[in-house]
Design a protein around this motif. Structure first.
Motif, short mmCIF file in Angstrom:
data_model
loop_
_atom_site.label_atom_id
_atom_site.label_comp_id
_atom_site.label_asym_id
_atom_site.label_seq_id
_atom_site.Cartn_x
_atom_site.Cartn_y
_atom_site.Cartn_z
N GLN A 215 20.02 19.81 7.10
CA GLN A 215 21.47 19.66 7.21
C GLN A 215 22.12 20.33 6.02
OE1 GLN A 215 23.02 15.87 8.31
NE2 GLN A 215 21.20 15.26 9.48
N ASN A 216 23.05 21.21 6.33
CA ASN A 216 23.71 21.99 5.27
C ASN A 216 22.70 22.77 4.44
OD1 ASN A 216 26.19 21.00 6.13
ND2 ASN A 216 26.11 19.27 4.70
N GLY A 217 21.64 23.24 5.08
CA GLY A 217 20.64 24.02 4.37
C GLY A 217 19.75 23.22 3.47
N MET A 218 19.76 21.89 3.58
CA MET A 218 18.98 21.02 2.71
C MET A 218 18.11 20.06 3.51
SD MET A 218 19.56 21.57 -0.52
CE MET A 218 20.76 22.20 -1.68
N SER B 77 11.69 16.01 7.96
CA SER B 77 13.12 15.68 7.93
C SER B 77 13.93 16.84 8.49
CB SER B 77 13.56 15.37 6.50
OG SER B 77 13.43 16.53 5.69
N LYS B 78 15.12 16.52 9.01
CA LYS B 78 15.99 17.56 9.59
C LYS B 78 16.73 18.31 8.49
CE LYS B 78 16.75 15.56 14.15
NZ LYS B 78 17.78 15.12 15.13
N TYR C 100 16.56 17.30 -1.42
CA TYR C 100 17.09 16.23 -2.26
C TYR C 100 16.29 14.95 -2.02
CZ TYR C 100 21.29 18.45 -4.12
OH TYR C 100 22.15 19.24 -4.82
N ILE C 101 15.99 14.26 -3.12
CA ILE C 101 15.36 12.94 -3.06
C ILE C 101 16.45 11.91 -3.34
CG2 ILE C 101 13.47 11.49 -3.87
CD1 ILE C 101 12.57 14.16 -2.68
N ILE C 102 16.72 11.04 -2.37
CA ILE C 102 17.76 10.02 -2.51
C ILE C 102 17.11 8.74 -3.03
CG2 ILE C 102 19.69 8.88 -1.39
CD1 ILE C 102 19.76 11.95 -1.34
N THR C 103 17.63 8.20 -4.13
CA THR C 103 17.07 7.00 -4.74
C THR C 103 18.04 5.83 -4.57
OG1 THR C 103 18.04 7.43 -6.92
CG2 THR C 103 15.93 8.48 -6.42
N GLU C 104 17.73 4.73 -5.24
CA GLU C 104 18.59 3.54 -5.19
C GLU C 104 20.00 3.90 -5.67
OE1 GLU C 104 18.06 0.22 -4.21
OE2 GLU C 104 16.34 1.14 -3.23
N GLY D 25 0.78 -1.22 0.00
CA GLY D 25 0.00 0.00 0.00
C GLY D 25 0.81 1.27 0.00
N SER D 26 2.09 1.26 0.40
CA SER D 26 2.89 2.48 0.41
C SER D 26 4.36 2.11 0.44
CB SER D 26 2.54 3.33 1.62
OG SER D 26 2.84 2.64 2.80
N PHE D 27 5.21 3.12 0.20
CA PHE D 27 6.65 2.91 0.22
C PHE D 27 7.20 3.09 1.62
CE2 PHE D 27 6.24 3.86 -4.32
CZ PHE D 27 6.95 2.78 -4.81
N ASN D 28 8.37 2.53 1.84
CA ASN D 28 9.07 2.69 3.10
C ASN D 28 9.92 3.95 3.01
OD1 ASN D 28 10.17 2.29 5.57
ND2 ASN D 28 11.61 0.69 4.92
N ILE D 29 9.52 5.00 3.71
CA ILE D 29 10.20 6.29 3.62
C ILE D 29 11.20 6.42 4.75
CG2 ILE D 29 9.86 8.78 3.46
CD1 ILE D 29 8.53 7.15 1.27
N HIS D 30 12.45 6.75 4.40
CA HIS D 30 13.50 6.94 5.40
C HIS D 30 13.83 8.42 5.50
CE1 HIS D 30 14.47 2.68 6.00
NE2 HIS D 30 14.22 2.54 4.71
N MET D 31 13.75 8.97 6.71
CA MET D 31 14.21 10.33 6.95
C MET D 31 15.53 10.21 7.70
SD MET D 31 10.63 12.20 7.94
CE MET D 31 10.17 10.87 9.05
N GLU D 32 16.64 10.35 6.98
CA GLU D 32 17.96 10.09 7.53
C GLU D 32 18.31 11.11 8.61
OE1 GLU D 32 19.51 7.48 6.66
OE2 GLU D 32 18.45 6.88 4.86
N GLU D 33 18.91 10.61 9.72
CA GLU D 33 19.38 11.49 10.78
C GLU D 33 20.68 12.15 10.38
OE1 GLU D 33 17.79 12.31 13.47
OE2 GLU D 33 16.09 11.04 12.97
#
Length: 409
Positions: free
Chosen positions: A133-136, A130-131, A100-104, A22-30
């Protein structure tokens, strides 16, 4: 789980396992991965982002009340190609990107937080959580090819896409559009799937995906395709995998198949019944034609026949003529004594129940059967009324083909 060979190449195993969840696994990196930091570092992007930006004052409620011109524009808005190209260029160049969107493979797609939030509130919400970091701000969407994510984000900017990319990653994009609530992209994906993209090998997978992505029309198309060609589709790899991981769906499809077969038999049965009623209606027309006007070599005594060269426009006339000749010369003409005569008795009685002018009718025994009706039981009377109604209703199927002829009433 996806199992179709045609879908395996652009869809990694990890994604296929989570596709129908039903949905993707979204990671918000620390923390930013080491191999991403050089890409994200931008000496010009040192501005810190705050959530305390004051909101603009509300628009006066009656500011445009009654303005017919504004209402007319809202229903006839068109976007110039130059505007679309500008938004497409903004995405491709990433000028002033703040997310930024991080992909595979840790590939990065620069984007603008405000644009993504307006185009997809769900995706924007993830980014706002998301936090910085470096203005992003950045999130990671695993299990989906870079090209599919790129096409998705591009569509959020300009609604543009490459046709070949859309065809190749249509399933990924359908899931993305559903997960991040982008109805316009979802409609495009469903359109591509409905326009000849479905095959025997992938229809089972697409059905499961359509159900998880709330696409009822696409689900119905898939079910109809499976029922129509069940023998071939049930031998595909997609069906075998679905049978293991989703036995409830298999049972449901089998029930659809049984229902479709039952419906088909019922339709054939009704078709044969209508054919019989139509033949009876034609027989009633031919009987009235023979007794009133005469045909070829049979008819009333006061008629002069033109011989067998004259073509008859009543299809049942020839058969009924043979039956009338037999009836007139049969030695066991009493009801029940001869099969052919019994059929003639039934036709005469059926005519008398349809005829509404027994005193002037030239069909033999018409008035006799009218008097006989009064002595029949209610059960027999009900059966005859039902037969009469169905015979008269069958003329609606006859007239569009040959046009109206003589009336039986």
């Amino acid at each position: 789980m996806m199992a179709s060979p045609a879908l395996d190449s652009p869809w990694p195993t990890s994604a296929r396992e989570s596709l129908f969840c039903g949905s993707f696994n979204i990671h918000m990196e620390e923390e930013i991965p080491a191999d991403i930091i050089p890409v994200l570092e931008d000496p010009t992007s040192s501005v810190s982002y705050s959530h305390t930006i004051p909101k603009p004052p509300p628009v006066p409620i009656n500011a445009y009340a009654g303005n017919k011109y504004i209402k007319r524009l809202s229903g006839s808005c068109s976007v110039p190609k130059e505007t679309i190209d500008t938004w497409d260029k903004l995405f491709k160049e990433g000028c002033g990107a703040d997310a930024y969107i991080i992909t595979e493979g840790n590939s990065c797609i620069p984007a603008h937080l405000s644009v993504l939030t307006l185009a997809s509130p769900v995706l924007g919400n993830f980014l706002w959580q998301s936090k910085v970091q470096n203005g992003m701000r950045y999130i990671k969407i695993p299990g989906v090819p870079y090209e599919a994510i790129y096409t998705f984000i591009r569509f959020l900017y300009s609604s543009c896409y490459e046709k070949e990319e859309m065809k190749k990653y249509v399933l990924h994009l359908l899931v993305l559009s559903h997960s991040y609530s982008v109805p316009s992209l979802k409609r495009v994906c469903i359109y591509f799937l409905e326009q000849g993209w479905l095959t025997k090998e992938n229809v089972v997978d697409v059905l499961q995906l359509a159900r998880n992505c709330d696409a009822p029309r696409l689900s119905l198309i898939c079910v109809r395709m499976i029922v129509k060609d069940f023998k071939a589709i049930s031998s595909t790899e997609g069906w075998k995998v679905m049978k293991k991981v989703n036995p409830a769906l298999e049972q449901e499809l089998l029930e659809f198949l049984v229902e479709a077969d039952s419906g088909k038999e019922e339709r054939l049965k009704k078709k044969e019944e209508k054919k019989v009623y139509l033949q009876l209606y034609e027989a009633m027309e031919a009987l009235l034609h023979i007794c009133k006007d005469g045909c070829r070599t049979i008819g009333p005594r006061d008629k002069v026949f033109k011989g067998s060269q004259v073509a008859c426009g009543f299809p049942a006339c020839k058969g009924l003529e043979t039956l009338v000749r037999h009836f007139s010369s049969c030695k066991t003409r009493v009801p029940g004594g001869c099969v052919h005569c019994k059929r003639m008795w039934q036709l005469l009685e059926l005519h008398s129940r349809i005829c509404n002018q027994p005193d002037a009718c030239k069909v033999p025994l018409c008035r006799h059967f009218k008097e006989k009706m009064q002595q029949q039981t209610k059960k027999d009377e009900a059966k005859w009324k039902l037969l009469v109604s169905k015979v008269l209703a069958s003329k609606d199927a006859l007239w569009p083909i040959s046009g109206p002829r003589s009336s039986l009433l």
